[in-house]
Scaffold this motif. Structure first.
Motif, PDB file in Angstrom:
ATOM      1  N   GLN A 233      29.993  20.485 -36.812  1.00 10.60           N
ATOM      2  CA  GLN A 233      31.112  21.370 -36.531  1.00 10.60           C
ATOM      3  C   GLN A 233      30.580  22.742 -36.128  1.00 10.60           C
ATOM      4  N   PRO A 234      30.860  23.184 -34.890  1.00 12.93           N
ATOM      5  CA  PRO A 234      30.324  24.468 -34.417  1.00 12.93           C
ATOM      6  C   PRO A 234      30.690  25.637 -35.321  1.00 12.93           C
ATOM      7  N   ALA A 235      31.901  25.618 -35.887  1.00 15.14           N
ATOM      8  CA  ALA A 235      32.321  26.747 -36.718  1.00 15.14           C
ATOM      9  C   ALA A 235      31.426  26.896 -37.944  1.00 15.14           C
ATOM     10  N   LEU A 236      31.059  25.761 -38.565  1.00 19.05           N
ATOM     11  CA  LEU A 236      30.207  25.831 -39.747  1.00 19.05           C
ATOM     12  C   LEU A 236      28.796  26.285 -39.382  1.00 19.05           C
ATOM     13  N   LEU A 237      28.264  25.794 -38.258  1.00 16.09           N
ATOM     14  CA  LEU A 237      26.924  26.212 -37.828  1.00 16.09           C
ATOM     15  C   LEU A 237      26.902  27.705 -37.514  1.00 16.09           C
ATOM     16  N   MET A 238      27.929  28.179 -36.831  1.00 15.97           N
ATOM     17  CA  MET A 238      27.964  29.600 -36.496  1.00 15.97           C
ATOM     18  C   MET A 238      28.146  30.452 -37.750  1.00 15.97           C
ATOM     19  N   ALA A 239      28.852  29.933 -38.735  1.00 12.85           N
ATOM     20  CA  ALA A 239      28.982  30.675 -39.992  1.00 12.85           C
ATOM     21  C   ALA A 239      27.624  30.823 -40.667  1.00 12.85           C
ATOM     22  N   ASP A 240      26.798  29.763 -40.638  1.00 22.71           N
ATOM     23  CA  ASP A 240      25.452  29.857 -41.190  1.00 22.71           C
ATOM     24  C   ASP A 240      24.605  30.871 -40.425  1.00 22.71           C
ATOM     25  N   VAL A 241      24.757  30.889 -39.111  1.00 19.98           N
ATOM     26  CA  VAL A 241      24.003  31.845 -38.292  1.00 19.98           C
ATOM     27  C   VAL A 241      24.389  33.272 -38.670  1.00 19.98           C
TER      28      VAL A 241
ATOM     29  N   ALA B 246      23.097  38.321 -41.309  1.00 20.97           N
ATOM     30  CA  ALA B 246      23.431  39.367 -42.284  1.00 20.97           C
ATOM     31  C   ALA B 246      22.357  39.487 -43.352  1.00 20.97           C
ATOM     32  N   GLY B 247      21.789  38.343 -43.779  1.00 21.03           N
ATOM     33  CA  GLY B 247      20.715  38.387 -44.766  1.00 21.03           C
ATOM     34  C   GLY B 247      19.470  39.072 -44.231  1.00 21.03           C
ATOM     35  N   ILE B 248      19.113  38.798 -42.987  1.00 25.07           N
ATOM     36  CA  ILE B 248      17.953  39.471 -42.384  1.00 25.07           C
ATOM     37  C   ILE B 248      18.216  40.964 -42.276  1.00 25.07           C
TER      38      ILE B 248
ATOM     39  N   GLN C  23      16.374  31.319 -34.447  1.00 28.77           N
ATOM     40  CA  GLN C  23      16.464  31.960 -33.131  1.00 28.77           C
ATOM     41  C   GLN C  23      17.888  32.428 -32.849  1.00 28.77           C
ATOM     42  N   ALA C  24      18.870  31.608 -33.244  1.00 27.51           N
ATOM     43  CA  ALA C  24      20.264  32.008 -33.032  1.00 27.51           C
ATOM     44  C   ALA C  24      20.615  33.231 -33.871  1.00 27.51           C
ATOM     45  N   ALA C  25      20.105  33.289 -35.121  1.00 32.85           N
ATOM     46  CA  ALA C  25      20.382  34.450 -35.972  1.00 32.85           C
ATOM     47  C   ALA C  25      19.765  35.715 -35.389  1.00 32.85           C
ATOM     48  N   LEU C  26      18.533  35.588 -34.880  1.00 34.78           N
ATOM     49  CA  LEU C  26      17.903  36.761 -34.273  1.00 34.78           C
ATOM     50  C   LEU C  26      18.655  37.204 -33.023  1.00 34.78           C
ATOM     51  N   ARG C  27      19.113  36.233 -32.256  1.00 33.87           N
ATOM     52  CA  ARG C  27      19.885  36.589 -31.066  1.00 33.87           C
ATOM     53  C   ARG C  27      21.208  37.224 -31.448  1.00 33.87           C
ATOM     54  N   TRP C  28      21.824  36.699 -32.499  1.00 32.06           N
ATOM     55  CA  TRP C  28      23.071  37.297 -32.984  1.00 32.06           C
ATOM     56  C   TRP C  28      22.846  38.745 -33.400  1.00 32.06           C
ATOM     57  N   ARG C  29      21.731  39.004 -34.105  1.00 30.96           N
ATOM     58  CA  ARG C  29      21.434  40.381 -34.524  1.00 30.96           C
ATOM     59  C   ARG C  29      21.281  41.291 -33.326  1.00 30.96           C
ATOM     60  N   GLY C  30      20.535  40.820 -32.321  1.00 36.71           N
ATOM     61  CA  GLY C  30      20.315  41.658 -31.152  1.00 36.71           C
ATOM     62  C   GLY C  30      21.593  41.944 -30.387  1.00 36.71           C
ATOM     63  N   LEU C  31      22.403  40.908 -30.172  1.00 31.51           N
ATOM     64  CA  LEU C  31      23.648  41.113 -29.439  1.00 31.51           C
ATOM     65  C   LEU C  31      24.635  41.967 -30.234  1.00 31.51           C
ATOM     66  N   SER C  32      24.672  41.754 -31.544  1.00 31.00           N
ATOM     67  CA  SER C  32      25.588  42.554 -32.367  1.00 31.00           C
ATOM     68  C   SER C  32      25.183  44.015 -32.382  1.00 31.00           C
ATOM     69  N   ALA C  33      23.876  44.260 -32.498  1.00 28.69           N
ATOM     70  CA  ALA C  33      23.412  45.659 -32.495  1.00 28.69           C
ATOM     71  C   ALA C  33      23.720  46.328 -31.163  1.00 28.69           C
TER      72      ALA C  33
END
Length: 487
Positions: free
Chosen positions: A87-95, A100-102, A145-155
């Protein structure tokens, strides 16, 4: 920058624009020897509205659009490694949790910012556990990699949002101050802006309603693609099973809903209406001054408290009366959870809805009608029965229907007082349940939202919505049919 500081900065810019525009208009009028078209405050409000209005609107749109755009940009990183049934929603929630943890680890200094992308998987899970956050899946290279990309795009998005919103506020403030001239129709501009704000608020409420209805409709259609509509509407058995083989007949739930609501109204309507007649027609003003607030305090009690009252007090009391070894010597009630328990407590909860609204409606009847009736020789009771109540009937019907809608939508009292058994029974001392209680139970836990057992909650909600809508249509017809017109 977080949202709150941005809002405070925009408001500060708006206050500065207000002062500058107001002062500029007054100075220009004094310099040119002319009168201002509008009061000075209108020029100030024009500057403030130009500064804050577009900037806050952009901020609201950005807050909604940025997470959507970020998910669309990050999902391709996970898509190649995702399982077919993931389920994409659950995977994206983990990302998002991982990102946020990083961020928290970097902010606390536990991990240098340059090494954020090289944290081992076990250390990441320990970091998340230390923050009380559990991941639903393993930390894979794609997730990292997705979490790092999320951090970069969010920042980057946060920085762009800050610059865009504050920049637009400054530009709007400069434009608003520049328009502060004696011949500028500032009052008209402010009134137009306020009218637009009110229209926007009304449209937002309407669109929210439309969105809720569409969500119900689409999910209900999806449910009926998986489960036969005839079995849902005419089935007499409610037996959901996420393992398959469910029987999802709504008739037991509708019967429980109507049965409990009828008992609640039989308790609330007479007591509430008689209390309203006494307070409006007979009570001394000193009695009314404390009796009405005491009645209305019932409406402020949380429904969970009513539920506990039903479970711990009313239920055992009814068992003592109607149970096997009860005072009446009958064996009608096997346990404390029953239709009668929930109906009685729900009726107590509905008393202020009926009494307060009916009291206001009775007081709205013109005093001239009472005076005319008393002048013709009628007693006070005859005046109330033959003049006041017929005149207030449409409003009283509306109050009763409001109480009925409240009873149909109640959940906590049913869960704690009536039980969870879906059955068709005429015995008011049997345990039953309602549509709203089953909506909660079907959406509680790790439900697969693509299964009919989860989607049935939307079908139940749609059915309840249609019933309530029909009830309101009937109420509107009654009000129009029996409405009294006074000059």
């Amino acid at each position: 920058m977080p949202t709150l500081p941005i809002v405070l900065i925009v408001l500060a810019i708006a206050v500065a624009a207000y002062l500058l525009a107001r002062s500029r208009a007054q100075r220009a009028a004094a310099r040119e020897g002319r009168r201002l078209h509008s009061l000075p405050n209108y020029y100030g409000w024009t500057g403030a509205l130009y500064a804050a209005g577009p900037a806050l609107l952009l901020l609201a749109v950005w807050l909604v659009a940025q997470p959507v755009a970020t998910r669309m940009a990050v999902w391709p990183v996970l898509e190649a490694e995702a399982a077919p049934n993931a389920q994409p929603a659950l995977l994206m929630a983990d990302v998002q949790r991982l990102a946020a943890g990083i961020d928290a680890a970097v902010a606390s200094g536990r991990v240098p910012a340059a090494e954020a992308g090289d944290i081992p998987a076990e250390e990441l899970r320990e970091l998340m556990a230390g923050q009380g956050v559990a991941l639903g899946s393993d930390v894979t290279p794609a997730t990292r990699q997705a979490a790092l990309r999320w951090r970069g795009l969010s920042a980057g998005g946060d920085l762009a949002r800050t610059l865009a919103v504050i920049g637009l506020a400054l530009v709007g403030a400069a434009f608003g101050v520049s328009r502060a001239k004696p011949d500028f129709r500032a009052r008209n501009a402010v009134e137009t802006a306020m009218r637009g704000t009110l229209i926007g608020a009304a449209l937002l409420a309407i669109l929210t309603t439309v969105g809720i209805v569409l969500a119900l409709i689409f999910n209900t259609i999806e449910f009926f693609r998986l489960y036969p509509a005839a079995e849902f509407f005419f089935g007499s058995t409610w037996s959901p099973s996420f393992g398959g083989g469910s029987e999802l007949g709504i008739l037991p739930l509708l019967w429980g809903t109507l049965y409990i609501s009828i008992i609640a109204l039989l308790v609330a309507v007479p007591i509430g209406l008689f209390a309203a007649i006494y307070l409006a027609e007979y009570a001394h003003k000193n009695v009314r001054s404390w009796a009405k607030p005491m009645l209305e305090m019932l409406a402020g009690i949380p429904t969970i408290v009513y539920g506990l009252f039903a479970l711990l007090t009313v239920g055992p009391l009814l068992v003592d009366l109607f149970g096997r070894n009860g005072a009446l010597g009958v064996n009608w009630m096997q346990g404390g959870t029953a239709v009668m328990t929930a109906g009685l407590v729900m009726g107590i909860m509905l008393i202020p809805f009926v009494s307060s609204l009916s009291d206001d409606i009775i007081n709205a009847v013109p005093q001239s009608l009472r005076d005319g009736s008393l002048g013709l020789g009628a007693t006070r009771s005859e005046t109330v029965r033959q003049v006041v109540l017929p005149a207030a009937l449409p409003g009283i019907v509306g109050a009763v229907l409001l109480a009925a809608s409240r009873a149909i939508g109640e959940t906590m009292i049913v869960v704690l007082g009536a039980g969870a058994a879906a059955r068709l029974s005429m015995n008011p001392f049997d345990a039953m349940t309602t549509v709203t209680a089953k909506i909660v139970s079907q959406l509680t836990g790790d439900a697969d939202f693509s299964s009919p057992e989860a989607l049935v909650a939307f079908a139940l909600g749609m059915t309840l919505f249609v019933i309530t809508l029909a009830l309101n249509v009937v109420a509107l017809w009654i009000v129009r049919r029996y409405r009294e017109q006074y000059e």
